[in-house]
Structure formats: structure tokens, C-alpha cells
Design an enzyme around this catalytic site. Structure first.
Site, PDB file in Angstrom:
ATOM      1  N   GLU A  93       0.856  -1.212   0.000  1.00 19.78           N
ATOM      2  CA  GLU A  93       0.000   0.000   0.000  1.00 19.78           C
ATOM      3  C   GLU A  93       0.882   1.249   0.000  1.00 19.78           C
ATOM      4  OE1 GLU A  93      -2.627   0.136   3.373  1.00 19.78           O
ATOM      5  OE2 GLU A  93      -3.752   1.847   2.597  1.00 19.78           O
ATOM      6  N   ALA A 125      -7.499   3.162   9.304  1.00 22.24           N
ATOM      7  CA  ALA A 125      -6.982   2.113  10.205  1.00 22.24           C
ATOM      8  C   ALA A 125      -5.474   1.958  10.139  1.00 22.24           C
ATOM      9  CB  ALA A 125      -7.638   0.771   9.864  1.00 22.24           C
ATOM     10  N   SER A 126      -4.835   2.564   9.141  1.00 24.24           N
ATOM     11  CA  SER A 126      -3.360   2.472   9.078  1.00 24.24           C
ATOM     12  C   SER A 126      -2.811   3.750   8.460  1.00 24.24           C
ATOM     13  CB  SER A 126      -2.929   1.267   8.213  1.00 24.24           C
ATOM     14  OG  SER A 126      -3.164   1.577   6.838  1.00 24.24           O
ATOM     15  N   GLN A 146       0.805   5.127   6.219  1.00 27.08           N
ATOM     16  CA  GLN A 146       2.000   4.651   5.515  1.00 27.08           C
ATOM     17  C   GLN A 146       2.952   5.819   5.276  1.00 27.08           C
ATOM     18  OE1 GLN A 146      -0.832   2.104   5.669  1.00 27.08           O
ATOM     19  NE2 GLN A 146      -1.296   3.587   4.064  1.00 27.08           N
TER      20      GLN A 146
END
Ligand SMILES: Nc1nc2c(ncn2[C@@H]2O[C@H](COP(=O)(O)OP(=O)(O)OP(=O)(O)O)[C@@H](O)[C@H]2O)c(=O)[nH]1
Ligand SMILES: [Ca+2]
Length: 476
Positions: A156, A202-203, A205
Site C-alpha cells: 500500500e 486504520a493504518s 503509511q
């Protein structure tokens, strides 16, 4: 909310001429569809590129964006079939936006990110059921189905980096009218690639090329690309549970009186809903009652302390870390950010520079849902802490950050993902494209002008010589 940049091409007035030109255009254009199945929602993107430039020199553009109604597919664990059904409306829109004759050769991809990563951790059979339902729906459409899969966090991040650098024309630099390609990369040409920052629900990067990182330290964070004849060793890391929604859970329940929400904010929260994520399952208190009142404390300093408490800035077994013991090389070059960074930054600018009445007007115009409004203070403080304390940006490097949301293309991992899977970014620099007619004419014109100038110079020097020697010849 309807994405502010969702595209609708103006209606084509159907006449015999436009039909022929339309059919001409359509067979000269190719399409690709990518669904971004995020934790908070799913988006469908249609990309298009000139077919005759299929040899990797065509510019891929975003033609259409459709935001799927409802939540992300990971929220349908109790009724997996609804995960598939939720996609139907946007897939029908895709059919309308792509000429029918192109449907069978239009690749269709679905990539799922952190929401499904968490579901897989929590209940892998439920995750499989959701993917099965999604696949069944996607296969029911007349496109060339290429798979629905879970993206790893590093993927991702890496594909987000490809998107940012593709949109920034960093991977190739076409100069002199397309006669040659010079790829820009770090020390080769003095220009650097652009790093990518993505904050999801939720994340989050971070991905960038650093001359001080060759993948030997913490190899799990290295992703190698060979693009247009150059090798890139990318540093990338995805912090699961550090997207905005999950970080809110990490920092939220510990404070019923939550300093990150404005004074007067009052929300009834259900313990089950707050603790239903693997990110906070270890913090689950003995339930004293089903719900609790979540009040706004409106204290920025305390908010910063609450947010800092969700990071571990001390443990590090590498030469240097960002947070939670994760290796990170020194930051390098510019960074591009997208999605939530943009929304939050735009809101904070509005709230600083505009009067309350203007803000109200803008809120109406941008139709910012109340849910998002209340969370901006948290989002802004969280982003600041993540960037300055987590990633070690300084006020100088922070100000160099670019907010990439090209009107032509929503930045995000989906474009990079499709470019990679359709080999639209070749490993080797494509041969210089054949001289196009216009460039041919321009070359001939330049040559003719050059010859003319040389002719004049020769004539001039002959005359000057004659003037010099005439008197001498006269005396002889
Ligand atoms: N303020 C604001 N927030 C938004 C808007 N659209 C989405 N968000 C929030 O921004 C956060 C990130 O959104 P996305 O980047 O789409 O997150 P995602 O892709 O679903 O999540 P991941 O799977 O972790 O990548 C989520 O908490 C969304 O609820 C918007 O228009 N305004
Ligand atoms: Ca996302």
C-alpha cells in the site's frame, strides 16, 4: 460525502459526426478499474489512457471516481453478501462510463487495505467470506476480472509512492519534445523522487527513497523497483492501528472527558463499538455499563499528551527509529500527502483564516458532515504528533510537504497499483517514441534556420575578405 473531485464528463450531443468521432475516440482509448476497499469506505476509480501509446508512453488519467455508499467491506462480517451488494451501484456507474465494446478488455481489480487486515487478524474465516461475496459480485460484471486481494501494508505504501511520483512526473522526464527520456533519481541527476504519506482510517503509511538506505538495515522495510531503466530501493512502512479512526480508539476510551474534542461536545458511545477492534482489545475494561458519555474537554495541550501516549518513542534496536521500535532512515526530499492530510489541512486553514460566519458558509458548501467536524481537532493534533514526533519532520521539512490531490487524479495507492499490474511503467526506458509529425517539422525548421544562418555567415565572411583583398588586387 460525494468526493469533491468526482468526475462527470459533459454529456456528448449525439449526432452522426459525434458518433463516428466518439467511436473513433473509444477504440483509441483503453480503461482500467480499481476498487480501493478501505477500512472506512470503498472507492471505485476508472483510469484511461491512449491505446496507441500502449507501449508505456501513454499518460494514464483518472476518468471517474465513485464512492461506494456505506462503510468499508470489513464492516459486513455479520452479512458478508452485503459487502458484495454494496459495490453494485458503482460498478453499474463504471459500465455507463466505459464504452460497451471496451468492457471485456477492461481489467477490474479490488485491493483491500487495513480494515480487512484487522478483520483477518480477528476472524480470518469471516474475512474469507467477505472476499468470496465481493468476488462473486465483481465476476458478475462484464469486465476482465483480475482478482480481489488483501494488500500488504508495504505494498500500500509502495504503490502510493509510485502514484505520487507518476503524478509528479518524477519517474521520467521527457525533454526536447519527446526525443529522449531521462529518468530522475537521487544522485544520478541531482533531482529526487517524492516521498508519500498516506493516513487512512486504520493504518498510515510512509514511503520514500533515502540515499542512506539500501535495504540492509531492516530489510522488511525495503521495496525495490526498476522503473524506466533505474533501480529504486524504497523505504516503506505501514503502521496498522495508526489510521485516524483506530488512533482515536487508542487514545479515546482512556479519557471520558476527552481533551481532543471541543467544549460542549457530548456523544454517547457504546463500549462494544469502541472495543470491537483488535487495536484496543487488550485495553477492554471490565464493562461497568453498556455505554459511556464522551464529553469534549477542549484542551489542546492535554490533547497532545493523550495522543503522545499512544506512541512509543523510546524503544529502538536499530540505528534510528520513528516510533514503536520501527526503523526509519533519515527523511529525504519532498513528500506528497493525500486524503485525510488534505481534508484536515484544508479545515484548519479555513478555521484559522475565516470568520465564524464564513466557516459556516464553507461548511454548508463543502457539506462537511458533523462527524468529521468534531474530529478535526483530534485529526489535526494527531497528524502534528505523528509527523513531528513520530516521523521526525522539522518545521522546515514539514513546510515542504505537498498536498497532492490533482484534479485529474485522486492520489492514493490505486493508480500505482494499476500502473504496476498493467505494466504501464516499464522496467526499461522505452525507446524514444518515433518522431511525430510535429516534431519532425520542428526539426526540419530548426535545421533550415541553422543552414540559413551558416550561409549568411559564410557570405558575410567572403564579402569581408573581398573588401580586404580588393585594394591589393587593384594594385597588381
Ligand atoms: N474530514 C474528512 N474526513 C474524511 C473525509 N472522507 C474520509 N474521511 C476520513 O478520513 C479517514 C481516512 O479516510 P480514507 O483515507 O478513505 O481511509 P480508508 O482508506 O478507508 O482507511 P485505510 O483502510 O486505513 O486506508 C477516515 O477516518 C475517513 O472517515 C472527508 O471528506 N472529510
Ligand atoms: Ca486508504
Amino acid at each position: 460525502p460525494k468526493h469533491p473531485y468526482s468526475h462527470r464528463l459533459p454529456p456528448v450531443i449525439v449526432t452522426p459526426e459525434s458518433l463516428t468521432s466518439l467511436s473513433l475516440v473509444t477504440c483509441l482509448t483503453k480503461y482500467g478499474i480499481v476498487l480501493d476497499a478501505g477500512s472506512s469506505h470503498t472507492s471505485l476509480y476508472i483510469y484511461q489512457w491512449p491505446a496507441e501509446k500502449d507501449n508505456n508512453t501513454g499518460r494514464v488519467e483518472q476518468k471517474h471516481h465513485c464512492q461506494v455508499a456505506g462503510k468499508g467491506i470489513s464492516s459486513y462480517t455479520a452479512t458478508p453478501y452485503k459487502a458484495g451488494e454494496s459495490l453494485i451501484s458503482c460498478l453499474k456507474e463504471a459500465k455507463e462510463n466505459i464504452p460497451q465494446k471496451m468492457h471485456p478488455e477492461t481489467p477490474l481489480y479490488l485491493g483491500a487495505t487495513a480494515g480487512m487486515r484487522l478483520l483477518k487478524l480477528e476472524n480470518s474465516s469471516a474475512s474469507d467470506e467477505v472476499f468470496k461475496a465481493v468476488e462473486k459480485t465483481l465476476r458478475g460484471f462484464p469486465f476482465s476480472y483480475q482478482g480481489a486481494r488483501l494488500l500488504a501494508g508495504q505494498e500500500e505504501g509502495a504503490f502510493g509512492w509510485v502514484t505520487v511520483n507518476y503524478l509528479d512526473d518524477r519517474l521520467t522526464q521527457v525533454s526536447m519534445g519527446g526525443f529522449k527520456y531521462t529518468s530522475v533519481h537521487g544522485n544520478e541527476s541531482g533531482l529526487e523522487t517524492t516521498g508519500a504519506l498516506d493516513l487512512g482510517g486504520a493504518s498510515t503509511q510512509i514511503s520514500f527513497v533515502s540515499d542512506e538506505y539500501n535495504g540492509s538495515e531492516s530489510p522488511d522495510n525495503a521495496v525495490s523497483f526498476r522503473l524506466y531503466g533505474y533501480d529504486y530501493t524504497l523505504y516503506t512502512h505501514s503502521f496498522l492501528c495508526y489510521g485516524k479512526d483506530q488512533a482515536l480508539r487508542l487514545s479515546g476510551p482512556t479519557a471520558i472527558m476527552d481533551p481532543c474534542f471541543h467544549k460542549g461536545y457530548n456523544e454517547t458511545k457504546h463500549y462494544a463499538a469502541v472495543y470491537d477492534s483488535p487495536c484496543v482489545s487488550d485495553q477492554k475494561p471490565q464493562i461497568v455499563s453498556e455505554t459511556f458519555i464522551h464529553l469534549g474537554g477542549g484542551n489542546f495541550t492535554q490533547c497532545q499528551e493523550v495522543i503522545k501516549s499512544v506512541f512509543n518513542f523510546t524503544s529502538c534496536r536499530y540505528s534510528r527509529c520513528s516510533f514503536n521500535g520501527i526503523f526509519q532512515p533519515p527523511l529525504q526530499g519532498q513528500f506528497g500527502t493525500f486524503v485525510l492530510f488534505i481534508y484536515t489541512q484544508r479545515f484548519l486553514i479555513i478555521s484559522i483564516h475565516f470568520s465564524p460566519s464564513q466557516r459556516l458558509q464553507i461548511k454548508k458548501e463543502h457539506d462537511i458532515p458533523l462527524k468529521y467536524l468534531a474530529e478535526y481537532c483530534f485529526s489535526g493534533t494527531y497528524i502534528l504528533t505523528l509527523m513531528m514526533e513520530g516521523y521526525n519532520f522539522t518545521s522546515e521539512t514539514y513546510s515542504s510537504i505537498k498536498y497532492i490531490q490533482k484534479v485529474s487524479c485522486d492520489a492514493g495507492w490505486t493508480l500505482g497499483y494499476m500502473l504496476n499490474l498493467t505494466n504501464m511503467i516499464p522496467a526499461e526506458a522505452p525507446d524514444s517514441p518515433p518522431l511525430t509529425y510535429t516534431s519532425y517539422v520542428s526539426v526540419v525548421t530548426v535545421m533550415a534556420i541553422l543552414l540559413f544562418v551558416i550561409f549568411i555567415l559564410i557570405l558575410y565572411s567572403l564579402c569581408a575578405l573581398l573588401i580586404q583583398i580588393m585594394p591589393i588586387l587593384g594594385n597588381i
